[in-house]
Design an enzyme around this catalytic site. Sequence first.
Site, short mmCIF file in Angstrom:
data_model
loop_
_atom_site.label_atom_id
_atom_site.label_comp_id
_atom_site.label_asym_id
_atom_site.label_seq_id
_atom_site.Cartn_x
_atom_site.Cartn_y
_atom_site.Cartn_z
CG ASN A 112 -56.18 -11.98 61.43
OD1 ASN A 112 -55.10 -12.43 61.82
ND2 ASN A 112 -57.30 -12.68 61.53
CG ASP A 150 -61.50 -14.74 62.79
OD1 ASP A 150 -60.43 -14.10 62.83
OD2 ASP A 150 -61.67 -15.84 63.35
C1 GAR Z 1 -51.64 -19.49 59.77
O1 GAR Z 1 -52.23 -20.57 59.11
C2 GAR Z 1 -52.66 -18.39 59.98
O2 GAR Z 1 -53.58 -18.27 58.93
C3 GAR Z 1 -53.33 -18.85 61.25
O3 GAR Z 1 -52.30 -19.34 62.04
C4 GAR Z 1 -51.26 -19.86 61.20
C5 GAR Z 1 -49.97 -19.22 61.63
O4 GAR Z 1 -48.89 -19.84 60.97
N1 GAR Z 1 -54.05 -17.77 61.89
C6 GAR Z 1 -55.17 -17.95 62.57
O5 GAR Z 1 -55.69 -19.03 62.73
C7 GAR Z 1 -55.76 -16.67 63.15
N2 GAR Z 1 -57.06 -16.91 63.66
P1 GAR Z 1 -47.46 -19.15 60.95
O6 GAR Z 1 -47.10 -18.83 62.41
O7 GAR Z 1 -46.55 -20.21 60.39
O8 GAR Z 1 -47.53 -17.92 60.10
#
Ligand code: GAR
Length: 228
Positions: A112, A150
């Site tokens: 993740n 997490d």
């Molecule tokens: C990213 O910033 C990722 O780190 C976060 O969602 C975004 C997805 O962006 N993930 C989380 O918050 C997981 N808990 P993307 O769809 O443009 O890759």
Amino acid sequence: MSADRKIRLVVLISGRGSNLQAILDQAASGELLAEVAAVISNQPGVYGLERARQAGVPALELDHKGFADRPAFEAALIGQIDRYQPDLVILAGFMRVLTAGFTEHYQGRLLNIHPSLLPKFRGLHTHERALAAGETEHGASIHFVTAELDGGPVIAQARVPVLPGDDPDTLAARVLEQEHRLYPQAIRWFAEGRLRLEGERLLFDGKLLDQPLRLEDFARQPINNSRS
Ligand code: GAR
């Protein structure tokens, strides 16, 4: 896993898929030592699915709202994922909490990305919370997924400064740019066989990793500025 064979990835998304795009780009260039076998979204119609199609990768929708409960959704998800026999399952902005049944099924082969310097700011709204806490440094983490939200062993982190005048959007954009470098690097390490989870122990090059690798300590890979 040896570097002479590409590993197979299944990528799970819920949204725009900019991390997916970074992974697809690096896979296409050969740098990743991996191929994306399928992309699955729990949210129908999101842009990440279009990115997969444009790359010629099967793009599947599995709407969690169509299932009675979390275990029923996860059983169907496991069924879809395992059809593609992945070496590694990648959560890239996949915004569903997973049960122990799911995380144990993929123990040691489920990664993740989280937009904070774990263990700081688990959960949601990480950029707002980092600003509210007065942090001077923020970033993103890649970790093996365990049943604890997490909470699995952190493999690598990328750091950015928090600048005067930042709001959650400017800070998120600065972190995201680093996410696009960090995830392909971690996947490549896994593909090279350098990264392994043994029980709760995280091994890098056969040695116990007692603190996360720092992206800035490794050579920068070229990035494609067209994604965001
Ligand atoms: C990213 O910033 C990722 O780190 C976060 O969602 C975004 C997805 O962006 N993930 C989380 O918050 C997981 N808990 P993307 O769809 O443009 O890759």
